[in-house]
Motif scaffolding. Sequence first.
Motif, PDB file in Angstrom:
ATOM      1  N   THR A 220      30.241 -16.784  31.557  1.00 32.84           N
ATOM      2  CA  THR A 220      30.449 -16.835  30.103  1.00 32.84           C
ATOM      3  C   THR A 220      29.129 -16.707  29.363  1.00 32.84           C
ATOM      4  O   THR A 220      29.021 -15.967  28.375  1.00 32.84           O
ATOM      5  CB  THR A 220      31.131 -18.155  29.708  1.00 32.84           C
ATOM      6  N   ALA A 221      28.106 -17.426  29.838  1.00 32.66           N
ATOM      7  CA  ALA A 221      26.799 -17.386  29.186  1.00 32.66           C
ATOM      8  C   ALA A 221      26.183 -15.995  29.253  1.00 32.66           C
ATOM      9  O   ALA A 221      25.521 -15.551  28.307  1.00 32.66           O
ATOM     10  CB  ALA A 221      25.870 -18.411  29.833  1.00 32.66           C
ATOM     11  N   THR A 222      26.405 -15.291  30.356  1.00 36.42           N
ATOM     12  CA  THR A 222      25.851 -13.945  30.502  1.00 36.42           C
ATOM     13  C   THR A 222      26.434 -12.994  29.469  1.00 36.42           C
ATOM     14  O   THR A 222      25.707 -12.231  28.827  1.00 36.42           O
ATOM     15  CB  THR A 222      26.125 -13.412  31.917  1.00 36.42           C
ATOM     16  N   ILE A 223      27.753 -13.035  29.307  1.00 33.22           N
ATOM     17  CA  ILE A 223      28.406 -12.161  28.321  1.00 33.22           C
ATOM     18  C   ILE A 223      27.924 -12.482  26.911  1.00 33.22           C
ATOM     19  O   ILE A 223      27.615 -11.578  26.114  1.00 33.22           O
ATOM     20  CB  ILE A 223      29.937 -12.297  28.412  1.00 33.22           C
ATOM     21  N   LEU A 224      27.839 -13.766  26.583  1.00 39.27           N
ATOM     22  CA  LEU A 224      27.394 -14.157  25.247  1.00 39.27           C
ATOM     23  C   LEU A 224      25.925 -13.784  25.018  1.00 39.27           C
ATOM     24  O   LEU A 224      25.541 -13.420  23.896  1.00 39.27           O
ATOM     25  CB  LEU A 224      27.584 -15.659  25.048  1.00 39.27           C
ATOM     26  N   LEU A 225      25.121 -13.850  26.071  1.00 43.58           N
ATOM     27  CA  LEU A 225      23.713 -13.457  25.946  1.00 43.58           C
ATOM     28  C   LEU A 225      23.596 -11.961  25.670  1.00 43.58           C
ATOM     29  O   LEU A 225      22.793 -11.538  24.827  1.00 43.58           O
ATOM     30  CB  LEU A 225      22.950 -13.814  27.217  1.00 43.58           C
ATOM     31  N   ILE A 226      24.395 -11.167  26.360  1.00 44.27           N
ATOM     32  CA  ILE A 226      24.376  -9.712  26.138  1.00 44.27           C
ATOM     33  C   ILE A 226      24.755  -9.400  24.682  1.00 44.27           C
ATOM     34  O   ILE A 226      24.094  -8.599  24.016  1.00 44.27           O
ATOM     35  CB  ILE A 226      25.339  -9.005  27.110  1.00 44.27           C
ATOM     36  N   LEU A 227      25.804 -10.050  24.194  1.00 41.02           N
ATOM     37  CA  LEU A 227      26.234  -9.815  22.811  1.00 41.02           C
ATOM     38  C   LEU A 227      25.174 -10.274  21.819  1.00 41.02           C
ATOM     39  O   LEU A 227      24.943  -9.627  20.784  1.00 41.02           O
ATOM     40  CB  LEU A 227      27.553 -10.549  22.543  1.00 41.02           C
ATOM     41  N   ALA A 228      24.514 -11.407  22.131  1.00 36.45           N
ATOM     42  CA  ALA A 228      23.485 -11.922  21.224  1.00 36.45           C
ATOM     43  C   ALA A 228      22.274 -11.001  21.179  1.00 36.45           C
ATOM     44  O   ALA A 228      21.712 -10.745  20.105  1.00 36.45           O
ATOM     45  CB  ALA A 228      23.065 -13.325  21.662  1.00 36.45           C
ATOM     46  N   VAL A 229      21.873 -10.471  22.338  1.00 36.28           N
ATOM     47  CA  VAL A 229      20.729  -9.561  22.376  1.00 36.28           C
ATOM     48  C   VAL A 229      21.063  -8.265  21.641  1.00 36.28           C
ATOM     49  O   VAL A 229      20.197  -7.653  21.012  1.00 36.28           O
ATOM     50  CB  VAL A 229      20.313  -9.279  23.833  1.00 36.28           C
ATOM     51  N   GLY A 230      22.328  -7.843  21.691  1.00 35.05           N
ATOM     52  CA  GLY A 230      22.730  -6.645  20.977  1.00 35.05           C
ATOM     53  C   GLY A 230      22.616  -6.782  19.465  1.00 35.05           C
ATOM     54  O   GLY A 230      22.635  -5.779  18.743  1.00 35.05           O
ATOM     55  N   ASN A 231      22.496  -8.024  18.974  1.00 36.32           N
ATOM     56  CA  ASN A 231      22.332  -8.265  17.537  1.00 36.32           C
ATOM     57  C   ASN A 231      21.005  -8.950  17.228  1.00 36.32           C
ATOM     58  O   ASN A 231      20.860  -9.589  16.178  1.00 36.32           O
ATOM     59  CB  ASN A 231      23.481  -9.135  17.011  1.00 36.32           C
ATOM     60  N   VAL A 232      20.063  -8.823  18.145  1.00 34.43           N
ATOM     61  CA  VAL A 232      18.821  -9.587  18.025  1.00 34.43           C
ATOM     62  C   VAL A 232      18.011  -9.193  16.794  1.00 34.43           C
ATOM     63  O   VAL A 232      17.270 -10.001  16.242  1.00 34.43           O
ATOM     64  CB  VAL A 232      17.975  -9.429  19.310  1.00 34.43           C
ATOM     65  N   MET A 233      18.157  -7.956  16.329  1.00 28.69           N
ATOM     66  CA  MET A 233      17.390  -7.506  15.163  1.00 28.69           C
ATOM     67  C   MET A 233      18.111  -7.787  13.846  1.00 28.69           C
ATOM     68  O   MET A 233      17.569  -7.540  12.769  1.00 28.69           O
ATOM     69  CB  MET A 233      17.110  -6.002  15.270  1.00 28.69           C
ATOM     70  N   ASP A 234      19.332  -8.298  13.936  1.00 30.27           N
ATOM     71  CA  ASP A 234      20.127  -8.533  12.727  1.00 30.27           C
ATOM     72  C   ASP A 234      19.984  -9.982  12.270  1.00 30.27           C
ATOM     73  O   ASP A 234      20.866 -10.817  12.485  1.00 30.27           O
ATOM     74  CB  ASP A 234      21.601  -8.205  12.980  1.00 30.27           C
ATOM     75  N   ILE A 235      18.843 -10.278  11.665  1.00 31.26           N
ATOM     76  CA  ILE A 235      18.645 -11.601  11.100  1.00 31.26           C
ATOM     77  C   ILE A 235      19.573 -11.772   9.902  1.00 31.26           C
ATOM     78  O   ILE A 235      19.718 -10.873   9.076  1.00 31.26           O
ATOM     79  CB  ILE A 235      17.183 -11.783  10.649  1.00 31.26           C
ATOM     80  N   GLY A 236      20.217 -12.949   9.806  1.00 32.47           N
ATOM     81  CA  GLY A 236      21.141 -13.183   8.709  1.00 32.47           C
ATOM     82  C   GLY A 236      20.478 -12.963   7.352  1.00 32.47           C
ATOM     83  O   GLY A 236      19.571 -13.707   6.962  1.00 32.47           O
ATOM     84  N   PHE A 237      20.943 -11.958   6.633  1.00 34.59           N
ATOM     85  CA  PHE A 237      20.326 -11.597   5.355  1.00 34.59           C
ATOM     86  C   PHE A 237      20.455 -12.711   4.327  1.00 34.59           C
ATOM     87  O   PHE A 237      19.483 -13.078   3.649  1.00 34.59           O
ATOM     88  CB  PHE A 237      20.971 -10.312   4.810  1.00 34.59           C
ATOM     89  N   GLU A 238      21.652 -13.265   4.209  1.00 30.47           N
ATOM     90  CA  GLU A 238      21.933 -14.202   3.116  1.00 30.47           C
ATOM     91  C   GLU A 238      21.019 -15.421   3.156  1.00 30.47           C
ATOM     92  O   GLU A 238      20.372 -15.761   2.155  1.00 30.47           O
ATOM     93  CB  GLU A 238      23.399 -14.643   3.181  1.00 30.47           C
ATOM     94  N   LYS A 239      20.917 -16.056   4.310  1.00 29.83           N
ATOM     95  CA  LYS A 239      20.107 -17.267   4.422  1.00 29.83           C
ATOM     96  C   LYS A 239      18.627 -16.960   4.251  1.00 29.83           C
ATOM     97  O   LYS A 239      17.898 -17.692   3.578  1.00 29.83           O
ATOM     98  CB  LYS A 239      20.371 -17.934   5.774  1.00 29.83           C
ATOM     99  N   THR A 240      18.172 -15.857   4.864  1.00 28.27           N
ATOM    100  CA  THR A 240      16.765 -15.478   4.746  1.00 28.27           C
ATOM    101  C   THR A 240      16.390 -15.202   3.302  1.00 28.27           C
ATOM    102  O   THR A 240      15.350 -15.654   2.822  1.00 28.27           O
ATOM    103  CB  THR A 240      16.485 -14.229   5.602  1.00 28.27           C
ATOM    104  N   TYR A 241      17.241 -14.473   2.614  1.00 29.12           N
ATOM    105  CA  TYR A 241      16.956 -14.111   1.231  1.00 29.12           C
ATOM    106  C   TYR A 241      16.960 -15.342   0.320  1.00 29.12           C
ATOM    107  O   TYR A 241      16.134 -15.453  -0.594  1.00 29.12           O
ATOM    108  CB  TYR A 241      17.987 -13.094   0.741  1.00 29.12           C
ATOM    109  N   LEU A 242      17.881 -16.273   0.573  1.00 28.42           N
ATOM    110  CA  LEU A 242      17.954 -17.477  -0.257  1.00 28.42           C
ATOM    111  C   LEU A 242      16.765 -18.405  -0.030  1.00 28.42           C
ATOM    112  O   LEU A 242      16.321 -19.095  -0.954  1.00 28.42           O
ATOM    113  CB  LEU A 242      19.253 -18.234   0.041  1.00 28.42           C
TER     114      LEU A 242
END
Length: 305
Positions: A220-242
């Motif tokens: 389970t952790a491996t699959i979630l890690l793969i998905l997380a790395v696939g979005n590693v450059m997508d920092i949450g815009f809303e929180k960062t901007y606020l």
Amino acid sequence: MSEKFIKNYLSNWQLYVFLIPALVYIVIFAYVPMAGVQLAFKDWDFRAGIWGSEWIGFENFERFFDSYQFGSILWNTISLSLYSLVISFTLPIIFALLLNAFIGTRYRKLIQTVSYMPHFISTVVIVGMLLQIFNPRTGAIGNLFLALTDKVIPDVFANPDAFQHLYVWSGIWQSLGWSSIIYIAALAGVDQELHEAAQIDGATRFKRVLHIDFPSLLPTATILLILAVGNVMDIGFEKTYLMQNNLNISQSEVISTYVYKVGLTIGAGDFPFATAIGLFNSIINFILLILVNYSAKKINNNSLW
């Protein structure tokens, strides 16, 4: 189309009908907008539209790479992403293992419920809470520091070096319990006979966690890690901007906020440039997803495909 698929479709056509709304949604909101990616390679002309604008190749990408902000923005994005990934990926696993090892069922459910609650607080409210708590004069931390030292605490939001820590650990507080749900569910499926056999052999609770519970979480952790790395450059815009301001912008300016500023703010509106930056960001995510998925498949034979 194989005969087997046709037979399956005819016998379960009602289930395929239920798929139609989801497929229509994906096509309209995920695939149709991809036609706009060509804007990254064009010189936008409002009158000519996307299809009629002049093709300029990679000029928009070159503008971004040659920009004096390129290095700092890329570093801020990568460092904040990796920092957040390491902490937000490991702590839910540890939390789930500790919670699963907790003896009291009543208190375990109470801890689970309390840990889930921050997930349902909106990002705007979370940032508002942070601003109030860390306010140097009226916030809880500021008042406590003033009472103990008779001095005004420095403004955390004005310190660029504190931005990443504040961003990541407030995110952990908000998402720790929710992120651990899937791991708790995986631990609930562990065969209890394994624990009983280990106890008979004299294994301590820690050894059972280490050799039974933890290995059961790895797929389970491996699959979630793969998905997380696939979005590693997508920092949450809303929180960062606020959380961003003129004093911490040297550390808080990331690709998502920069794209918004050059593409959508009044006076900028450089749509091709913003599209090129966003496309560059997506390509990096895609490459990382392929590499991590390939590595995971080679190491433990667990992957998305």
